[in-house]
Design a protein around this motif. Sequence first.
Motif, PDB file in Angstrom:
ATOM      1  N   PRO A 196      49.008 109.268  15.751  1.00 52.80           N
ATOM      2  CA  PRO A 196      47.817 109.547  15.259  1.00 52.80           C
ATOM      3  C   PRO A 196      47.543 109.286  13.691  1.00 52.80           C
ATOM      4  O   PRO A 196      48.524 109.349  12.824  1.00 52.80           O
ATOM      5  CB  PRO A 196      47.718 110.808  15.446  1.00 52.80           C
ATOM      6  CG  PRO A 196      48.465 111.285  16.904  1.00 52.80           C
ATOM      7  CD  PRO A 196      49.519 110.100  16.449  1.00 52.80           C
TER       8      PRO A 196
ATOM      9  N   ASN B 174      42.045 106.291  20.433  1.00 54.60           N
ATOM     10  CA  ASN B 174      43.492 106.234  19.487  1.00 54.60           C
ATOM     11  C   ASN B 174      43.624 104.738  19.624  1.00 54.60           C
ATOM     12  O   ASN B 174      44.937 104.382  19.580  1.00 54.60           O
ATOM     13  CB  ASN B 174      44.371 106.872  20.976  1.00 54.60           C
ATOM     14  CG  ASN B 174      44.396 106.228  22.333  1.00 54.60           C
ATOM     15  OD1 ASN B 174      43.541 105.308  22.360  1.00 54.60           O
ATOM     16  ND2 ASN B 174      45.377 106.400  23.051  1.00 54.60           N
TER      17      ASN B 174
ATOM     18  N   ASN C 101      43.878 104.665  15.054  1.00 55.09           N
ATOM     19  CA  ASN C 101      43.895 105.849  15.977  1.00 55.09           C
ATOM     20  C   ASN C 101      43.543 107.096  15.365  1.00 55.09           C
ATOM     21  O   ASN C 101      44.137 107.646  14.385  1.00 55.09           O
ATOM     22  CB  ASN C 101      45.569 106.035  16.314  1.00 55.09           C
ATOM     23  CG  ASN C 101      45.824 107.029  17.154  1.00 55.09           C
ATOM     24  OD1 ASN C 101      45.049 107.921  17.357  1.00 55.09           O
ATOM     25  ND2 ASN C 101      46.882 107.239  17.857  1.00 55.09           N
TER      26      ASN C 101
ATOM     27  N   THR D 249      42.841 110.080  16.929  1.00 52.25           N
ATOM     28  CA  THR D 249      43.024 111.281  17.244  1.00 52.25           C
ATOM     29  C   THR D 249      44.026 111.996  16.351  1.00 52.25           C
ATOM     30  O   THR D 249      44.540 111.379  15.637  1.00 52.25           O
ATOM     31  CB  THR D 249      43.672 111.089  18.839  1.00 52.25           C
ATOM     32  OG1 THR D 249      45.082 110.345  18.903  1.00 52.25           O
ATOM     33  CG2 THR D 249      42.763 110.321  19.748  1.00 52.25           C
TER      34      THR D 249
ATOM     35  N   ARG E 133      47.410 112.058  19.948  1.00 55.25           N
ATOM     36  CA  ARG E 133      47.690 111.235  21.236  1.00 55.25           C
ATOM     37  C   ARG E 133      48.244 109.830  20.410  1.00 55.25           C
ATOM     38  O   ARG E 133      47.562 109.153  19.575  1.00 55.25           O
ATOM     39  CB  ARG E 133      46.577 110.681  21.948  1.00 55.25           C
ATOM     40  CG  ARG E 133      46.029 111.805  22.832  1.00 55.25           C
ATOM     41  CD  ARG E 133      45.265 111.177  23.804  1.00 55.25           C
ATOM     42  NE  ARG E 133      43.880 110.845  23.196  1.00 55.25           N
ATOM     43  CZ  ARG E 133      43.109 109.770  23.618  1.00 55.25           C
ATOM     44  NH1 ARG E 133      43.612 109.059  24.661  1.00 55.25           N
ATOM     45  NH2 ARG E 133      41.950 109.332  22.975  1.00 55.25           N
TER      46      ARG E 133
ATOM     47  N   ARG F  13      49.364 105.972  20.735  1.00 53.37           N
ATOM     48  CA  ARG F  13      48.929 104.596  21.691  1.00 53.37           C
ATOM     49  C   ARG F  13      50.101 103.621  21.710  1.00 53.37           C
ATOM     50  O   ARG F  13      50.227 102.813  20.825  1.00 53.37           O
ATOM     51  CB  ARG F  13      47.797 104.073  21.058  1.00 53.37           C
ATOM     52  CG  ARG F  13      46.897 103.247  21.910  1.00 53.37           C
ATOM     53  CD  ARG F  13      46.773 101.960  21.494  1.00 53.37           C
ATOM     54  NE  ARG F  13      47.715 101.233  21.046  1.00 53.37           N
ATOM     55  CZ  ARG F  13      47.919  99.957  20.341  1.00 53.37           C
ATOM     56  NH1 ARG F  13      46.350  99.603  20.077  1.00 53.37           N
ATOM     57  NH2 ARG F  13      48.697  99.252  20.012  1.00 53.37           N
TER      58      ARG F  13
END
Length: 372
Positions: free
Chosen positions: A145, A180, A260, A262, A265, A267
Amino acid sequence: MTTHLETEKTAPERADRYRVSMEEYTRFRRDGFLVVQGLVGPEEIDELRRHTEDLMQGRLPEQNRQMSERDTSSDSAVSMQGLEAPPAHLSPEEKVQYYLRIHMLHRKLELHERYLLHPRVLDVLEALIGPDLLALQSMLFLKPPGKPGQGWHQDSYYIPTHPDTLCGAWIAIDDADERNGAMWMAKGSSAEPVYPPREGYGYGDTHISDIESVSGVSDPDDEKNDLSRVAQGYDNILVSAKAGDVVFFGGHILHRSKRNWTTDRVRRSFVGHFCNARSFTQWGADPDIAQMGAEPVDPITGMTNGSHILARGDTHLPFARPRFGTPCAALLSPDERRRESDHAVAMMADMDSGLMGAAPADPYAAHDHDDK
């Protein structure tokens, strides 16, 4: 005419072999990319997740060095890490922030060599750019994140091959979406030449008379990246992917990712780059491969094909064997490779008549047409 090449296959067909359809093939040629859903199985994705979680916590036995502390909020789009452990005193969440991407781990870890040479990924590549395949590069993207994306770029700018047959295979370890930092593609931009750099490192199609040089390649700031205005001439497509999907994309297509956004989360993705094994490259010399008796760089031509693994088929150029013994064409004998590469037994021109008559290609024949 005597044919010395046997066409009988050396191994039975795999039951899980993936066969590219006509629609998929034409879509890849038209759009410049192709998403094959569920190509990598759930158990394999679980293995990749466990591995990346261990890596980000510094639990792999090969992580015998520790990173220096740094301000991870200042990481750029192309920040890269090595096979090192994060500072031991940090919390699990802080340790994750020490990673964005690691390159070429297939030369250090068996698991990465195995996924670079994943049979079903190679099945697709064999149809798209093969049948002879050279495995050039592996990259592990972790992107926790808050980490930045990478601006518009073309992969052949970084990894030139001649003829240019470069293709990426992006295995989604996590579901990837707009939040993400999934990839974006400029659909159809694979028809563009590779734009050369105005300064510094990078390859470009400079033999095109009116091609413009570019600056800021891969910069996520569109105002600083000259390829942004090229990409705006095409539909910009968000390529969402589920874990286990694989995105294949050619070396000329303009693509990017974004931040990203988020808070919870990651990725993650495992990416391989490949070319046709008949292509010449001077990219990615492996100095350590000399210990295995191979020549990493040809002293006359600068060719580095001997640093890269022959994944499928055969080639007249040098190649490397896999360090960890993952099954692939490089481990076959020359005769077995010829039998696996029976595409060469094909059509030849009838030089007497000038017509394109059909005849088996036989390198041992005294004539290239049947005696009358």
